[in-house]
Scaffold this active site. Structure first.
Site, PDB file in Angstrom:
ATOM      1  N   GLY A  81       0.756  -1.249   0.000  1.00 12.64           N
ATOM      2  CA  GLY A  81       0.000   0.000   0.000  1.00 12.64           C
ATOM      3  C   GLY A  81       0.780   1.289   0.000  1.00 12.64           C
ATOM      4  O   GLY A  81       0.173   2.365  -0.141  1.00 12.64           O
ATOM      5  N   GLU A 103       3.910  -6.747   1.715  1.00 15.02           N
ATOM      6  CA  GLU A 103       3.419  -7.143   0.387  1.00 15.02           C
ATOM      7  C   GLU A 103       3.357  -5.940  -0.549  1.00 15.02           C
ATOM      8  O   GLU A 103       2.285  -5.587  -1.043  1.00 15.02           O
ATOM      9  CB  GLU A 103       2.005  -7.739   0.512  1.00 15.02           C
ATOM     10  CG  GLU A 103       1.894  -8.921   1.454  1.00 15.02           C
ATOM     11  CD  GLU A 103       0.445  -9.266   1.811  1.00 15.02           C
ATOM     12  OE1 GLU A 103      -0.465  -8.447   1.536  1.00 15.02           O
ATOM     13  OE2 GLU A 103       0.226 -10.344   2.361  1.00 15.02           O
ATOM     14  N   PRO A 104       4.466  -5.271  -0.804  1.00  8.77           N
ATOM     15  CA  PRO A 104       4.398  -4.088  -1.669  1.00  8.77           C
ATOM     16  C   PRO A 104       4.203  -4.471  -3.134  1.00  8.77           C
ATOM     17  O   PRO A 104       4.790  -5.451  -3.607  1.00  8.77           O
ATOM     18  CB  PRO A 104       5.765  -3.425  -1.465  1.00  8.77           C
ATOM     19  CG  PRO A 104       6.681  -4.562  -1.148  1.00  8.77           C
ATOM     20  CD  PRO A 104       5.853  -5.571  -0.383  1.00  8.77           C
ATOM     21  N   GLY A 105       3.380  -3.753  -3.829  1.00 11.79           N
ATOM     22  CA  GLY A 105       3.168  -3.990  -5.254  1.00 11.79           C
ATOM     23  C   GLY A 105       3.501  -2.729  -6.039  1.00 11.79           C
ATOM     24  O   GLY A 105       4.577  -2.597  -6.628  1.00 11.79           O
ATOM     25  N   ARG A 106       2.571  -1.780  -6.004  1.00 10.42           N
ATOM     26  CA  ARG A 106       2.701  -0.541  -6.762  1.00 10.42           C
ATOM     27  C   ARG A 106       4.078   0.118  -6.600  1.00 10.42           C
ATOM     28  O   ARG A 106       4.725   0.492  -7.576  1.00 10.42           O
ATOM     29  CB  ARG A 106       1.641   0.457  -6.279  1.00 10.42           C
ATOM     30  CG  ARG A 106       1.650   1.779  -7.027  1.00 10.42           C
ATOM     31  CD  ARG A 106       0.774   2.821  -6.310  1.00 10.42           C
ATOM     32  NE  ARG A 106      -0.546   2.329  -6.009  1.00 10.42           N
ATOM     33  CZ  ARG A 106      -1.584   2.335  -6.849  1.00 10.42           C
ATOM     34  NH1 ARG A 106      -1.444   2.863  -8.038  1.00 10.42           N
ATOM     35  NH2 ARG A 106      -2.747   1.846  -6.471  1.00 10.42           N
ATOM     36  N   TYR A 127      -9.949   5.569 -12.101  1.00  6.98           N
ATOM     37  CA  TYR A 127      -9.772   6.324 -10.860  1.00  6.98           C
ATOM     38  C   TYR A 127      -9.492   7.808 -11.100  1.00  6.98           C
ATOM     39  O   TYR A 127      -9.013   8.484 -10.190  1.00  6.98           O
ATOM     40  CB  TYR A 127      -8.569   5.838 -10.051  1.00  6.98           C
ATOM     41  CG  TYR A 127      -8.307   4.370  -9.930  1.00  6.98           C
ATOM     42  CD1 TYR A 127      -9.159   3.533  -9.201  1.00  6.98           C
ATOM     43  CD2 TYR A 127      -7.154   3.815 -10.480  1.00  6.98           C
ATOM     44  CE1 TYR A 127      -8.864   2.190  -9.043  1.00  6.98           C
ATOM     45  CE2 TYR A 127      -6.857   2.467 -10.314  1.00  6.98           C
ATOM     46  CZ  TYR A 127      -7.719   1.666  -9.597  1.00  6.98           C
ATOM     47  OH  TYR A 127      -7.419   0.338  -9.433  1.00  6.98           O
ATOM     48  N   CYS A 172     -14.493   3.759 -28.178  1.00  3.69           N
ATOM     49  CA  CYS A 172     -15.774   4.461 -28.284  1.00  3.69           C
ATOM     50  C   CYS A 172     -16.406   4.679 -26.919  1.00  3.69           C
ATOM     51  O   CYS A 172     -17.441   4.087 -26.594  1.00  3.69           O
ATOM     52  CB  CYS A 172     -16.705   3.676 -29.201  1.00  3.69           C
ATOM     53  SG  CYS A 172     -15.910   3.282 -30.756  1.00  3.69           S
ATOM     54  N   TYR A 201      -0.326  -1.713 -12.171  1.00  4.57           N
ATOM     55  CA  TYR A 201      -1.750  -1.664 -12.528  1.00  4.57           C
ATOM     56  C   TYR A 201      -1.938  -1.081 -13.929  1.00  4.57           C
ATOM     57  O   TYR A 201      -2.884  -0.363 -14.199  1.00  4.57           O
ATOM     58  CB  TYR A 201      -2.550  -0.894 -11.450  1.00  4.57           C
ATOM     59  CG  TYR A 201      -2.340  -1.491 -10.077  1.00  4.57           C
ATOM     60  CD1 TYR A 201      -2.860  -2.738  -9.765  1.00  4.57           C
ATOM     61  CD2 TYR A 201      -1.556  -0.850  -9.112  1.00  4.57           C
ATOM     62  CE1 TYR A 201      -2.628  -3.329  -8.528  1.00  4.57           C
ATOM     63  CE2 TYR A 201      -1.323  -1.431  -7.870  1.00  4.57           C
ATOM     64  CZ  TYR A 201      -1.865  -2.666  -7.585  1.00  4.57           C
ATOM     65  OH  TYR A 201      -1.632  -3.252  -6.359  1.00  4.57           O
TER      66      TYR A 201
HETATM   67  C1  LIG Z   1      -3.170  -5.099  -3.713  1.00  3.54           C
HETATM   68  C2  LIG Z   1      -2.607  -5.756  -2.525  1.00  3.54           C
HETATM   69  C3  LIG Z   1      -1.282  -5.508  -2.157  1.00  3.54           C
HETATM   70  C4  LIG Z   1      -0.393  -4.554  -2.900  1.00  3.54           C
HETATM   71  O1  LIG Z   1      -0.805  -3.233  -2.763  1.00  3.54           O
HETATM   72  P1  LIG Z   1       0.082  -2.037  -3.396  1.00  3.54           P
HETATM   73  O2  LIG Z   1      -0.711  -0.831  -3.105  1.00  3.54           O
HETATM   74  O3  LIG Z   1       0.202  -2.318  -4.833  1.00  3.54           O
HETATM   75  O4  LIG Z   1       1.390  -2.061  -2.681  1.00  3.54           O
HETATM   76  C5  LIG Z   1      -0.784  -6.185  -1.063  1.00  3.54           C
HETATM   77  N1  LIG Z   1      -1.549  -7.047  -0.347  1.00  3.54           N
HETATM   78  C6  LIG Z   1      -2.838  -7.298  -0.663  1.00  3.54           C
HETATM   79  C7  LIG Z   1      -3.628  -8.247   0.149  1.00  3.54           C
HETATM   80  C8  LIG Z   1      -3.414  -6.645  -1.752  1.00  3.54           C
HETATM   81  O5  LIG Z   1      -4.686  -6.889  -2.065  1.00  3.54           O
END
Ligand SMILES: *Cc1c(COP(=O)(O)O)cnc(C)c1O
Length: 416
Positions: A237, A270-273, A313, A341, A369
């Site tokens: 997050g 759990e970093p993603g973004r 968003y 379209c 994303y």
């Molecule tokens: C989406 C998600 C993440 C990653 O969130 P980011 O904002 O991309 O870091 C981590 N854990 C869980 C459970 C998620 O659903």
């Protein structure tokens, strides 16, 4: 990472114009060096603290991206059997996988147990019973953490806020103790941790600290009840700077986790973004310039099906030119729109740019994303993906072909 040389925009020394010419547009381009250095910042910030970084696959699931992270020793946070298969194909280690998500099917659970993944993050009492049942049938045990919903406001976009009691995610705090009591009685489950994830694109640390403080109160109650845990999973997050946001540095974020979570517990994240967003761009070509009485449009060859975030968003992506325009091209304010379209099909609004037809542009910070949310709407093939690694541009996913769009479809039998 980015610089202009001889009027061309380079990523890690490689010309994005050349990539556009060679692979066509629209096309996603990622920097291996940037993904690696961000992941390493997370890992290094923990110092001697026991920790595990699980990259959230849903942000960018390209096999080469997963491979780069697997080689660094990253774990992975998955939300489906499809993501599990991707991680295994990219040679991710099964014991480093955590399975999140509110809707795990029996087939999802069977695949994850067969692979012997690290941990299931359970989101409801019903899921707990299903997991115990499937593990019993397969003659194995599952390690679990309960994802709790700490009911804090992440102060982010409502579509990506997940930690309020009105959201579908996690087990409410008030019910969590009971769920744990049930879990320790189930013969095919091993309780190992607790998890929370309160949302995405957070730009302040207070919501993380608030959520984890609440989680630690519960962890204390669990210990009192004879249910000791080994790890606390703080989710993902952390936000990035798309425009003028000022997210805290990774080291400050990790420092907060280390302060709120006592050293007796390993910290999982759990970093993603934040790992991949700034490492990627979507490159596109201007097809037409079009003036209406109210606005000027630059119609580009990328669209909402390629990059959904602006439409979904109202997300803001910076726009850079791949090549410096000729001196006679003057500046104007353009809305960048795609050919789909829908009036919601825009990529950027009201940007001061010096554009001529054929100009090529980069939508910045598109590594997270982006491609994962691409669709075939308007029968548009999904764009290719390129990874820049040590001065070389590797095609890591080919452009989808038009026949592939309907390869799984069949016509009805001819009428008699
Ligand atoms: C989406 C998600 C993440 C990653 O969130 P980011 O904002 O991309 O870091 C981590 N854990 C869980 C459970 C998620 O659903």
């Amino acid at each position: 990472m980015y610089e202009y040389r001889n009027g061309r925009l380079l990523m890690d020394g490689v010309s994005l114009s050349e990539i556009a010419t060679r692979h066509g547009t629209p096309c996603y381009v990622y920097s291996r060096a940037d993904i690696e250095s961000t992941w390493r910042s997370y890992d290094a910030a923990f110092g001697a603290r026991a920790h595990h970084v699980h990259y959230a696959v849903k942000a960018n699931a390209n096999l080469a991206v997963l491979q780069v992270l697997a080689r660094l020793g990253s774990g992975f946070d998955i939300v489906s059997a499809g993501e599990l298969a991707r991680v295994l194909a990219a040679r991710g280690v099964p014991s480093g996988i955590v399975f999140s998500g509110v809707g795990k099917t029996v087939a999802d659970i069977e695949a994850a147990l067969a692979a012997d993944i690290g941990t299931f993050n359970i989101e409801s009492a019903a899921e707990l019973e299903r997991l115990n049942g499937v593990a019993g049938r397969l003659g194995c045990r599952a390690r679990i953490a309960v994802r709790v919903n700490p009911d804090v406001d992440a102060k982010t976009h409502p579509y990506i806020s997940t930690g309020l009691d009105e959201n579908k995610f996690g087990v409410p705090m008030a019910e969590a103790l009971e769920v744990y009591r049930t879990a320790v009685q189930r013969p095919h489950l091993d309780v190992v941790g607790i998890a929370c994830h309160i949302g995405s694109q957070l730009t302040t640390l207070a919501p993380f600290a608030d959520a984890l403080t609440r989680v630690m109160v519960l962890v204390g109650r669990l210990a009192d009840a004879g249910i000791p845990l080994m790890h606390v999973d703080a989710g993902g997050g952390l936000g990035i700077r798309y425009r003028d946001e000022t997210p805290p540095p990774i080291a400050d974020y990790v420092g907060t986790l280390c302060r709120v979570i006592p050293p007796a517990y390993a910290i999982h994240i759990e970093p993603g973004r934040s790992v991949v967003a700034a490492a990627g761009v979507l490159i596109t070509t201007v097809e037409y310039l079009k003036r209406t009485p109210k606005r000027q449009f630059a119609i580009v060859d990328a669209a909402m099906n390629d990059l959904l975030r602006p439409a979904l968003y109202a997300a803001w992506h910076d726009v850079q030119m791949l090549e410096e325009p000729p001196p006679e091209v003057t500046e104007a304010r353009y809305d960048l729109v795609g050919p789909v379209c829908e009036s919601g099909d825009f990529l950027a609004n009201d940007r001061a740019l010096r554009l001529a037809p054929g100009a090529r542009l980069a939508l910045m910070c598109a590594g997270a994303y982006g491609h994962v949310m691409a669709s075939n709407y308007n029968a548009r093939p999904r764009p290719p993906e390129v990874m820049v690694d040590a001065g070389v541009a590797h095609l890591v996913r080919a452009r989808e072909s038009i026949p592939a769009l309907y390869a799984g479809e069949t016509l009805l039998p001819d009428a008699p």
